[in-house]
Design a protein around this motif. Structure first.
Motif, PDB file in Angstrom:
ATOM      1  N   LEU A  79     -23.489  34.183  56.724  1.00  0.00           N
ATOM      2  CA  LEU A  79     -24.748  33.507  57.035  1.00  0.00           C
ATOM      3  C   LEU A  79     -25.899  34.282  56.407  1.00  0.00           C
ATOM      4  CD1 LEU A  79     -24.168  32.853  60.859  1.00  0.00           C
ATOM      5  CD2 LEU A  79     -23.746  31.273  58.977  1.00  0.00           C
ATOM      6  N   PHE A  80     -26.804  33.552  55.763  1.00  0.00           N
ATOM      7  CA  PHE A  80     -27.998  34.167  55.204  1.00  0.00           C
ATOM      8  C   PHE A  80     -29.199  33.334  55.615  1.00  0.00           C
ATOM      9  CE2 PHE A  80     -31.291  34.019  51.939  1.00  0.00           C
ATOM     10  CZ  PHE A  80     -31.679  35.349  51.919  1.00  0.00           C
TER      11      PHE A  80
ATOM     12  N   VAL B  81     -37.731  35.346  46.654  1.00  0.00           N
ATOM     13  CA  VAL B  81     -37.943  35.060  45.240  1.00  0.00           C
ATOM     14  C   VAL B  81     -36.586  34.737  44.630  1.00  0.00           C
ATOM     15  CG1 VAL B  81     -39.983  36.537  45.038  1.00  0.00           C
ATOM     16  CG2 VAL B  81     -37.711  37.502  44.622  1.00  0.00           C
ATOM     17  N   PRO B  82     -36.538  34.027  43.513  1.00  0.00           N
ATOM     18  CA  PRO B  82     -35.251  33.635  42.926  1.00  0.00           C
ATOM     19  C   PRO B  82     -34.322  34.805  42.650  1.00  0.00           C
ATOM     20  CG  PRO B  82     -37.021  32.357  41.949  1.00  0.00           C
ATOM     21  CD  PRO B  82     -37.676  33.387  42.816  1.00  0.00           C
ATOM     22  N   GLU B  83     -34.853  35.930  42.187  1.00  0.00           N
ATOM     23  CA  GLU B  83     -33.991  37.064  41.860  1.00  0.00           C
ATOM     24  C   GLU B  83     -33.306  37.621  43.100  1.00  0.00           C
ATOM     25  OE1 GLU B  83     -32.069  40.043  39.588  1.00  0.00           O
ATOM     26  OE2 GLU B  83     -32.889  38.045  39.185  1.00  0.00           O
ATOM     27  N   THR B  84     -34.024  37.687  44.219  1.00  0.00           N
ATOM     28  CA  THR B  84     -33.400  38.137  45.465  1.00  0.00           C
ATOM     29  C   THR B  84     -32.255  37.196  45.849  1.00  0.00           C
ATOM     30  OG1 THR B  84     -35.486  39.088  46.231  1.00  0.00           O
ATOM     31  CG2 THR B  84     -33.808  38.642  47.894  1.00  0.00           C
ATOM     32  N   MET B  85     -32.499  35.912  45.716  1.00  0.00           N
ATOM     33  CA  MET B  85     -31.459  34.941  46.038  1.00  0.00           C
ATOM     34  C   MET B  85     -30.249  35.136  45.120  1.00  0.00           C
ATOM     35  SD  MET B  85     -30.445  32.495  47.969  1.00  0.00           S
ATOM     36  CE  MET B  85     -31.919  31.923  48.824  1.00  0.00           C
ATOM     37  N   ARG B  86     -30.466  35.383  43.855  1.00  0.00           N
ATOM     38  CA  ARG B  86     -29.347  35.567  42.916  1.00  0.00           C
ATOM     39  C   ARG B  86     -28.503  36.784  43.285  1.00  0.00           C
ATOM     40  NH1 ARG B  86     -27.759  38.430  38.695  1.00  0.00           N
ATOM     41  NH2 ARG B  86     -29.593  39.801  38.782  1.00  0.00           N
ATOM     42  N   LEU B  87     -29.162  37.889  43.578  1.00  0.00           N
ATOM     43  CA  LEU B  87     -28.433  39.110  43.928  1.00  0.00           C
ATOM     44  C   LEU B  87     -27.666  38.949  45.228  1.00  0.00           C
ATOM     45  CD1 LEU B  87     -31.184  41.744  43.004  1.00  0.00           C
ATOM     46  CD2 LEU B  87     -29.055  41.277  41.748  1.00  0.00           C
ATOM     47  N   MET B  88     -28.319  38.301  46.211  1.00  0.00           N
ATOM     48  CA  MET B  88     -27.673  38.099  47.495  1.00  0.00           C
ATOM     49  C   MET B  88     -26.437  37.204  47.360  1.00  0.00           C
ATOM     50  SD  MET B  88     -27.249  35.775  50.164  1.00  0.00           S
ATOM     51  CE  MET B  88     -28.462  34.574  49.639  1.00  0.00           C
ATOM     52  N   LEU B  89     -26.558  36.095  46.645  1.00  0.00           N
ATOM     53  CA  LEU B  89     -25.420  35.194  46.456  1.00  0.00           C
ATOM     54  C   LEU B  89     -24.282  35.892  45.713  1.00  0.00           C
ATOM     55  CD1 LEU B  89     -27.129  31.807  45.478  1.00  0.00           C
ATOM     56  CD2 LEU B  89     -26.006  32.383  47.635  1.00  0.00           C
ATOM     57  N   ALA B  90     -24.631  36.659  44.678  1.00  0.00           N
ATOM     58  CA  ALA B  90     -23.595  37.345  43.902  1.00  0.00           C
ATOM     59  C   ALA B  90     -22.822  38.331  44.773  1.00  0.00           C
ATOM     60  CB  ALA B  90     -24.232  38.067  42.708  1.00  0.00           C
TER      61      ALA B  90
ATOM     62  N   PRO C  86     -17.281  27.796  48.467  1.00  0.00           N
ATOM     63  CA  PRO C  86     -18.279  26.774  48.795  1.00  0.00           C
ATOM     64  C   PRO C  86     -19.560  27.364  49.355  1.00  0.00           C
ATOM     65  CG  PRO C  86     -16.529  26.791  50.427  1.00  0.00           C
ATOM     66  CD  PRO C  86     -16.103  27.727  49.336  1.00  0.00           C
ATOM     67  N   ILE C  87     -20.684  26.763  48.961  1.00  0.00           N
ATOM     68  CA  ILE C  87     -21.995  27.128  49.490  1.00  0.00           C
ATOM     69  C   ILE C  87     -22.594  25.872  50.116  1.00  0.00           C
ATOM     70  CG2 ILE C  87     -24.336  27.890  48.932  1.00  0.00           C
ATOM     71  CD1 ILE C  87     -23.183  29.483  46.633  1.00  0.00           C
ATOM     72  N   MET C  88     -23.067  26.006  51.338  1.00  0.00           N
ATOM     73  CA  MET C  88     -23.776  24.922  52.001  1.00  0.00           C
ATOM     74  C   MET C  88     -25.143  25.422  52.432  1.00  0.00           C
ATOM     75  SD  MET C  88     -21.011  22.874  54.296  1.00  0.00           S
ATOM     76  CE  MET C  88     -19.337  22.675  53.757  1.00  0.00           C
ATOM     77  N   ALA C  89     -26.018  24.475  52.725  1.00  0.00           N
ATOM     78  CA  ALA C  89     -27.392  24.856  53.050  1.00  0.00           C
ATOM     79  C   ALA C  89     -27.898  24.085  54.253  1.00  0.00           C
ATOM     80  CB  ALA C  89     -28.307  24.601  51.856  1.00  0.00           C
TER      81      ALA C  89
ATOM     82  N   GLY D  52     -16.825  31.544  52.511  1.00  0.00           N
ATOM     83  CA  GLY D  52     -17.866  30.574  52.198  1.00  0.00           C
ATOM     84  C   GLY D  52     -19.202  31.086  52.679  1.00  0.00           C
ATOM     85  N   LEU D  53     -20.266  30.494  52.158  1.00  0.00           N
ATOM     86  CA  LEU D  53     -21.624  30.956  52.479  1.00  0.00           C
ATOM     87  C   LEU D  53     -22.443  29.803  53.026  1.00  0.00           C
ATOM     88  CD1 LEU D  53     -24.007  32.957  52.366  1.00  0.00           C
ATOM     89  CD2 LEU D  53     -24.342  32.280  49.979  1.00  0.00           C
ATOM     90  N   LEU D  54     -23.125  30.051  54.151  1.00  0.00           N
ATOM     91  CA  LEU D  54     -24.048  29.087  54.730  1.00  0.00           C
ATOM     92  C   LEU D  54     -25.460  29.672  54.660  1.00  0.00           C
ATOM     93  CD1 LEU D  54     -24.798  26.539  56.210  1.00  0.00           C
ATOM     94  CD2 LEU D  54     -24.068  27.596  58.355  1.00  0.00           C
ATOM     95  N   MET D  55     -26.312  29.009  53.924  1.00  0.00           N
ATOM     96  CA  MET D  55     -27.693  29.449  53.722  1.00  0.00           C
ATOM     97  C   MET D  55     -28.595  28.671  54.673  1.00  0.00           C
ATOM     98  SD  MET D  55     -29.711  29.238  50.103  1.00  0.00           S
ATOM     99  CE  MET D  55     -29.514  27.464  50.051  1.00  0.00           C
TER     100      MET D  55
END
Length: 824
Positions: free
Chosen positions: A287-288, A342-351, A391-394, A361-364
């Motif tokens: 969870l994020f 910011v987009p870069e934080t999201m990219r690092l977190m997802l990676a 899978p990623i869900m939001a 799986g990841l739930l945002m």
């Protein structure tokens, strides 16, 4: 390729529409069908007259599909007139004015279907739609958007509501079907068609009632083996959460590999997540969130007994998150940041989360934040998620600013929701699908544990008790019955004291075998003693069980999570698993069992003890022994061990003939790859080099009641394991019951290297014997006219050889399996 029987319903080549003026089905025919369609307006009170010739139907030919929106006397007239055109399929739509006798209409349609070999959808159906062809043979004036999900509903209201919701949510369907009163075409047949439909990737079903549990289970297993199936069902479970029958139905769906959702709103969520091409390999969710509240709401409906649980991050993931997020951010699941995203934080977190092997799986979960450019943050997700291996869900909470962002995610196939609860439940659908697929792969081992059960002796005991006019076995008879199946359970008298008996915190267990009126026998495990398997501690599974299924049954119970998991010895646990497996064998072989209660059961260090056993029996309704009547007392057909046969070639080399199993998928693929182009073409009428994943699943994950696949195997050295022998498939024979229920269609292919060794003859004889045992009237196959070797084999086996009326390049070879069968 042979045309599916329901193709006339879903993809007709000619159509006749009969109904009142303005009927939507008559006004919205796709261009390809307009020249092949005939429309007849029938106003109330007028007689129904059909033209002698119809567009698209050659003289003497059959009409593919008739669509009728009439009732009462006018329906009767229309059916009478339709006889001359012999439609292959018929849709009977709900008329403008409800019928005064719906039961009579249903009986009329059932009679027409039976006498004219016609597949009838309805009466009181809202019709069907096929979006890729623009076919709208429904009462709705709006054609659904194109999509990959099929919707099948037994409720007219649910059908209409989902279509209306989908238009607003911009979701599409491949097929939508309103079942109506199911006079001829039922849910099972529609599922059979959709399982092989290349336009459908997943199926959503609304059920009101189940007419045949065996037919439904068989069709669900076939469909769910190749594409996700989600079921919404109303009824007893909603009104009474402790309903035993509802719990048995849930067990049936699990074993079929389908997923059940309990609420109407969750059907919408399920339809959204089914579009995702990536499936989780487990139930551990990361969870994020950009706030602490949303993940807490999600955690409230997670837990050990729920479909999904919070993942425990690896140390490297925690370190990576600590470096990516602001100081004092929460980096253990759930991950919470309070800084402007910011987009870069999201990219690092997802990676980081995608790389963690402990995350499935990841739930945002995001709330509006005026400090951040949320559109750019979400756009970053849309670039990464489609390529992600998990899978990623939001959940984008809010409406005015967040609704456009949800649409942005939906457009690239990332399911997005308004609330944490909806998003978590939707993830649960995917996790449950993965778990249930694992259960659906389970079959009995080819041989029973340790030694064969003494089935004959057990049947004699049961017959003797029934002959004496009794229905309850004595304690000594129970002990004898258990010994015949080698059940490792020591039976004690209620007042017996056994030295050294160690209770597990004085919490007893209980096992019950019961029979549901609709779904057949089930096995119930839970707490015993005075609680006597309480409704709150119910774990239910359908036989047959193997070791894996027995363990899952125990571990789904509350008593396991509370007590046994922590205190039961490994030896006692293994004993409990074996008790459940052998009880399952007993249920399979003795359809007379009406109720078995073993309560209480105590666990010692090495074995189990039962201080109370009750066995109730009733005369069986089967016409023959279970193995010869398709195990008709059960919802799931067990692995047919009796068909495992050892043979020898002329040179004395051994080979085995046995029914196929799910774990044969890879060997079957190797078998097909090794075929010559000619052999492959003769079998599949195409030049495919290997089977697709859905074809592999279709051939190996079968329901042994509706079909049978036999493989011939030999032992060959395995270079990967120092030359130790391994099984290799060298022949494959398969039959599938026809829609008429009377016969089956077979297929046969032999490895080029092993042709002319008698394998084909033995495999076909095995199929024929099995088909006779299942009381089938005939078996048929369609062979290319230039396949002389196969046609010669068929002739030697006594098959009739006829031209195929629809394809001169194909011969129909068939064999009557009972003396009274005649060709019609």
């Amino acid at each position: 390729m042979l045309r599916h029987r329901l193709a006339a319903l879903f993809d007709p080549l000619s159509v006749l529409v009969v109904g009142p003026k303005g009927l939507a089905a008559a006004q919205s025919l796709p261009p390809r069908l307009r020249a092949q369609a005939t429309v007849v307006v029938a106003q109330p009170g007028q007689s129904v007259k059909l033209p002698a010739t119809l567009a698209g139907v050659p003289k003497g030919g059959r009409l593919d599909l008739a669509v009728v929106s009439l009732t009462g006397r006018m329906l009767n007239q229309a059916l009478w007139s339709l006889q001359a055109h012999r439609p292959r399929a018929l849709i009977v739509l709900s008329p403008d004015h409800p019928s005064i006798d719906p039961a009579h209409d249903t009986q009329l349609c059932r009679l027409f279907a039976r006498e004219h070999d016609c597949m009838v959808l309805g009466p009181r159906s809202l019709g069907l739609q096929r979006t890729h062809t623009g076919l709208n043979l429904s009462l709705s004036s709006h054609l659904a958007l194109p999509g990959k999900v099929a919707l099948v509903s037994q409720s007219e209201a649910i059908f209409s509501a989902v279509l209306d919701w989908a238009r607003d949510a911009n979701l599409g369907f491949s097929t939508v079907v309103s079942m109506g009163d199911e006079s001829s075409v039922g849910i099972a047949q529609v599922l059979d068609y959709l399982a092989t439909d290349s336009r459908t990737d997943s199926i959503a079903v609304y059920l009101d009632n189940v007419v045949s549990s065996r037919a439904l289970t068989s069709a669900l297993r076939a469909a769910a083996s190749v594409k996700p199936v989600v079921v919404l069902r109303a009824g007893q479970g909603a009104r009474n959460p402790n309903s035993l029958s509802d719990a048995v139905f849930n067990a049936l769906l699990r074993r079929a590999g389908a997923v059940r959702v309990p609420y109407f709103v969750q059907l919408f969520s399920a339809i959204k997540v089914l579009r995702s091409p990536v499936r989780p390999k487990g139930r551990r969710i990361a969870l994020f969130s950009n706030g602490s509240g949303p993940p807490q709401l999600a955690l409230d409906i997670m837990g050990e007994a729920a479909a999904v649980v919070p993942a425990e991050f690896s140390l490297s993931t925690i370190n990576a998150l600590s470096e990516s997020l602001e100081p004092r951010a929460q980096v253990k699941n759930p991950v919470v940041t309070r800084a402007a995203l910011v987009p870069e934080t999201m990219r690092l977190m997802l990676a980081a989360l995608m790389d963690d092997p402990n995350v499935d799986g990841l739930l945002m979960l995001l709330a509006p934040d005026s400090r951040a450019d949320m559109a750019e943050v979400v756009r970053q997700v849309t670039t990464m998620a489609p390529k992600a291996p998990k899978p990623i869900m939001a959940c984008l909470m809010g409406e005015a600013s967040m609704r456009p962002l949800r649409h942005m995610l939906d457009e690239v196939g990332i399911p997005s929701f308004r609330t944490p609860e909806a998003a978590t439940n939707a993830f649960g659908v995917l996790a449950a699908y993965h778990y249930n697929q694992t259960l659906s792969l389970q079959t009995l081992p080819p041989e029973p544990l340790v030694r064969l059960p003494q089935v004959g002796e057990a049947r004699k005991l049961v017959a003797q008790v029934l002959a004496e006019g009794r229905q309850h076995l004595t304690l000594s008879e129970c002990a004898s019955l258990f010994s015949y199946f080698d059940i490792p359970l020591e039976l004690l008298t209620p007042d017996a004291e056994y030295p050294g008996l160690q209770h597990v915190d004085d919490v007893p267990m209980a096992i019950r075998v019961g029979v549901d009126a609709l779904y057949g026998p089930f096995i119930n495990f839970g707490s015993g003693g005075r609680s006597a398997i309480s409704a709150r501690d119910r774990a239910i599974e359908l036989p047959p069980l193997n070791g894996f299924l027995a363990r899952q049954l125990v571990e789904r119970s509350a008593i396991w999570r509370r007590v046994l998991k922590h205190q039961m010895s490994p030896a006692a646990y293994e004993c409990l698993q074996e008790v459940l497996e052998r009880l399952s064998d007993m249920v399979c072989e003795l359809p007379e069992l009406a109720n078995v209660l073993i309560d209480p059961i105590w666990a010692g260090n090495m074995q189990l003890f039962a201080q109370g056993v009750q066995v109730e029996i009733k005369p069986s309704e089967l016409a023959a022994l279970p193995e010869n009547s398709g195990y008709g007392h059960m919802a799931i057909h067990p692995y047919p061990r009796q068909l495992v046969k050892s043979h020898e070639f002329a040179d004395g080399e051994p080979w085995m003939m046995r029914p196929i199993r799910p774990e044969d998928a890879e060997p079957l693929q190797l078998f097909v790859r090794d075929l010559s182009d000619e052999s492959r073409y003769m079998r599949f009428v195409s030049m495919l080099r290997e089977l697709t994943p859905s074809m592999l699943a279709r051939y190996t994950r079968i329901d042994y009641d509706r079909e049978l696949a036999l493989v011939a195997t030999v032992q060959v050295p395995n270079p990967a394991h120092r030359g130790h022998p391994q099984e290799q498939i060298v022949g494959f024979a398969h039959y599938l019951r026809n829609a008429d229920g009377l016969g089956a269609e077979y297929a046969l292919v032999i490895s080029d290297k092993w042709q002319r060794h008698g394998l084909g003859k033995k495999l076909l004889q095995g199929l024929i014997e099995a088909a006779k045992a299942q009381r089938l009237g005939y078996i048929e196959g369609f062979v290319l006219a230039n396949n002389r070797a196969m046609l010669g084999l068929m002739t030697r086996l006594g098959f009739q050889n006829d031209p195929d009326v629809e394809d001169p390049s194909v011969r129909r070879v068939w064999l009557a399996l009972d003396e009274g069968l005649s060709e019609s």
